[in-house]
Motif scaffolding. Structure first.
Motif: not given
Length: 392
Positions: A342-350, A352-354, A371-376
């Motif tokens: 249900e959750r994961l952390c992936f690597g992108h060019p900049a 990590l993102l959970r 689906a859930v994520m955090s932003r600002s």
């Protein structure tokens, strides 16, 4: 040649996640641009500075990347139980096109904050201090987004210590919940398959996971397209042959998903579908120089937007990644090691993102509930944008 004074239109430039765009209240737009059509498209193109054969958007507010060539229109919601209707336009840089075919997950955070700034949230729902749940109706895709906007003193709180890779400075965390983010009929996999085989002109046969969750997305394995999954933006964007291959794969995926009827239609639908290549975890150095270790992440993901590799990750593509990773058997799930999650952390060019997604199998097909994520987000500028009177 017109001698009329330029129009002055109230506007706000906001960063949301790792994107930024120009925000408007619907009621502030000129009458001709308050409804869909050519006048609205022309106005937004002139605001951003497109189409620009030089690819710079010098004569507008765009930043010459897909992440900074965006416009948002908000209005009081006509939907029961919602605060605001949120419409997103992706403005092409060189081409004469505004693509309305999908949402921007990054700017969804800013849209929630802007709804508070614009006065679209009822005063009795706005706490003096705490968190306000802004209920957006995402008009491009017809879905509900819940935006947890932090509030201090009855105003949106922008400062905080939440760090988002791809954004230079910390800010207050905004949690996004995308409700029922699959296609209108609830079908996450438009072909009914977890993995399809595509015949791609100039590329050959390759496997793909085709999903419609957050945004229609074509997933392929990095190794199958000659990549490692650790690439940074310059590596792909400086390789015209690689970009042409990815576009051919995107078009083949769009055809198989039923989003277009002919390859030529893809020219008018550049925002969707997205194409993402994935790989198992590996060490790499992010664009900021930070060393990312394989042990920190569940998989690697690189996404293309409007024909170029994204500098970080689109929010809607992150929803697609989280959803596909939650379904055993997809290419994304395989890259993450398999099994339910249900959750994961992936690597992108900049960096990590959970992200997280909740899925279930029902009557022979997979459904995603949220689906859930955090932003600002924060306001960068507010005032009036000027456009020539004969722009639209």
């Amino acid at each position: 040649m017109t001698t009329a004074a330029p129009l002055r239109i109230p506007a706000t430039v906001m960063r949301g996640g790792s994107s930024k765009g120009v925000f408007f209240r619907l009621e502030d737009l000129p009458e001709a641009a308050q409804r869909p059509g050519a006048a609205r498209d022309r106005l937004l193109q002139r605001v951003i500075g497109s189409p620009d054969a030089y690819g710079t958007q010098i004569d507008g507010l765009g930043g010459a990347t897909s992440s900074t060539s965006k416009c948002v229109i908000l209005a009081p919601s006509t939907r029961p139980g919602h605060d605001a209707d949120y419409l997103y336009g992706q403005v092409a840089i060189e081409r004469d096109l505004v693509d309305w075919s999908g949402n921007c997950g990054n700017l969804s955070a800013a849209a929630g904050a802007f709804a508070v700034h614009a006065g679209y949230v009822a005063p009795d729902r706005l706490p003096h201090d705490g968190v306000c749940t802004v209920r957006l109706w995402q008009a491009n895709i017809g879905k509900t987004i819940l935006v947890q906007v932090p509030v201090a003193g009855g105003q949106v709180r922008e400062s905080g210590d939440f760090v988002l890779d791809g954004v230079a400075f910390p800010a207050a965390e905004i949690v996004l919940e995308f409700l029922d983010p699959a296609a209108d009929d609830g079908a996450m996999f438009p072909t009914g398959n977890l993995v399809d085989e595509l015949e791609v002109p100039g590329v050959g046969r390759l496997q793909a996971t085709l999903i419609s969750a957050g945004i229609p997305t074509v997933f392929v394995e990095a190794a199958a397209v000659g990549c490692r999954g650790t690439e940074l933006r310059e590596t792909i964007n400086g390789d015209p042959a690689a970009l042409a291959r990815f576009e051919a794969i995107r078009v083949a995926g769009a055809l198989r998903m039923g989003l277009i009827d002919s390859p030529e239609e893809a020219l008018l639908r550049q925002h969707t579908p997205k194409i993402v290549f994935v790989a198992p975890p590996a060490d790499y150095t992010s664009s900021s120089g930070r060393r990312v270790h394989a042990a920190e992440i569940d998989l690697l993901a690189r996404a293309l937007s409007m024909g170029r590799l994204h500098h970080a990750m689109m929010g809607t593509a992150a929803v697609a990644i989280a959803t596909a990773a939650a379904v055993p058997g997809t290419l994304v799930n395989r890259a993450a090691g398999g099994g339910p999650r249900e959750r994961l952390c992936f690597g992108h060019p900049a960096g990590l993102l959970r992200v997280g997604a909740q899925v279930r199998a029902e009557a022979g097909r997979w459904l995603v509930t949220r689906a859930v994520m955090s932003r600002s987000a924060r306001i960068l500028m507010e005032g009036w944008v000027r456009v020539p009177a004969d722009s639209f």
